[in-house]
Scaffold this active site. Structure first.
Site, PDB file in Angstrom:
ATOM      1  CB  SER A 204      -0.891  -0.002   1.242  1.00 15.06           C
ATOM      2  OG  SER A 204      -1.514   1.257   1.413  1.00 15.06           O
ATOM      3  CE1 TYR A 217      -3.403  -2.531   5.041  1.00 16.17           C
ATOM      4  CE2 TYR A 217      -3.319  -0.147   4.767  1.00 16.17           C
ATOM      5  CZ  TYR A 217      -3.355  -1.419   4.226  1.00 16.17           C
ATOM      6  OH  TYR A 217      -3.312  -1.572   2.856  1.00 16.17           O
TER       7      TYR A 217
END
Length: 336
Positions: A204, A217
């Protein structure tokens, strides 16, 4: 006033047409001639782009052993389909055996068996670290070696940091950090002995910058980014390539509602999924190019998130102020 122009009987039709064109406004002539040229050139560009992508796929994965760590995700399915058509010896991994079999059958039914290889299947769950050793052995037993390892597993959680339990933090780290790292370490000895291989981390953009309500995360994505950045330098002498691809969000469509996006605040534009997502086929095309050119780092994102990455490095106080303003906007939090 209408001017009638008498035709000279001694002048042929093509010559008459040429005289008419000479009398027309040059701007109008250029417009009439330019439009079809632009249409033809645009169509030719897209055709050539598709042809080049297809050619790169065949040259980059033909006869090579390619492992997709999560073949059941949207991006995993798209890439697996591209690799399969390109003649790769696929090893498809996933948590659900029945879904893996269904997907493998779909690939086989949609391809020419004379130019493709039947995929091999391996159960792989990064959330169950105790099973990783057996899964790695099974992967290596499929062909005895591998050429490309695509790591695209990801687990997402959205919540304030203080509300996440330690168990959830550990589960996120297992899926997003310890799992990919363990698998990479498991296949590295084979790559080192053969002095070839390509490790491809699909990460990401939060491996580059952290956003509110994604604390664990973002931490896992930062950690795995750092690991593969370090690993790249360590294995270069063995002819092993390490590439990281950072994207904003893999969406089901590449359509963007620009009018709606223009009315959003800076902060919501940066993190709202819809206007900044990339479709699986767009990401797959970038992955194919990366496998071919062995580029070390790729960011798949619109201009605004890319600017945010640089702003975090060069103007940290401004970046932090924008993040704090976004947190205070409760409406933005509900949209996330």
């Amino acid at each position: 006033m209408v001017v009638k122009r008498e035709m000279d009987p001694n002048v042929t039709e093509p010559e008459s047409l040429w005289h008419v064109l000479q009398e027309m406004d040059p701007t109008w002539i250029n417009t009439v001639l330019l439009v079809p040229c632009v249409v033809v050139l645009t169509a030719g560009f897209f055709y050539l782009y598709g042809w080049i992508v297809g050619l790169l796929t065949k040259t980059s994965v033909r006869n090579k052993v390619v492992v997709v760590s999560d073949a059941l995700s949207g991006l995993g399915k798209e890439c697996s389909g591209v690799f399969h058509k390109g003649g790769a010896r696929l090893i498809l991994c996933g948590k659900n055996w029945e879904k893996l079999e269904e997907f493998a059958d779909a690939l086989a039914n949609a391809s020419d068996p004379t130019v493709t290889f039947p995929p091999k299947l391996v159960l792989l769950d990064f959330g169950d670290m105790a099973s990783m050793h057996d899964a790695i052995e099974e992967i290596m037993d499929c062909y005895g070696c591998l050429d490309v390892l695509m790591l695209n597993n990801s687990m997402k959680v959205k919540a304030p940091a203080h509300s996440l339990s330690l168990e959830m933090d550990k589960l996120l780290m297992d899926n997003n950090y310890f799992g990919p790292v363990t698998l990479a370490k498991g296949v590295l000895p084979s790559m080192i002995s053969r002095r070839t291989g390509h490790l491809l981390l699909i990460n990401s953009i939060q491996g580059k910058l952290a956003v509110p309500f994604r604390s664990t995360y973002a931490a896992s994505k930062h950690a795995v980014q750092a690991f593969f950045d370090c690993l790249r330098a360590e294995v270069e002498e063995y002819g092993i390539s390490v590439s990281t691809i950072n994207h904003t969000f893999i969406s089901s469509t590449s359509a963007v509602n620009t009018e709606a996006a223009s009315s959003k605040s800076f902060w919501s534009l940066l993190y709202t999924k819809r206007p900044l997502g990339v479709s699986p086929d767009e990401a797959a095309a970038e992955i194919v190019k990366t496998l071919n050119n062995k580029k070390k780092e790729v960011i798949i994102a619109p201009s605004l998130p890319k600017v945010a990455v640089y702003a975090r490095s060069f103007f940290p106080n401004v970046f932090f102020a924008v993040m704090a303003a976004g947190v205070k906007n409760s409406g933005t939090f509900e949209e996330m």
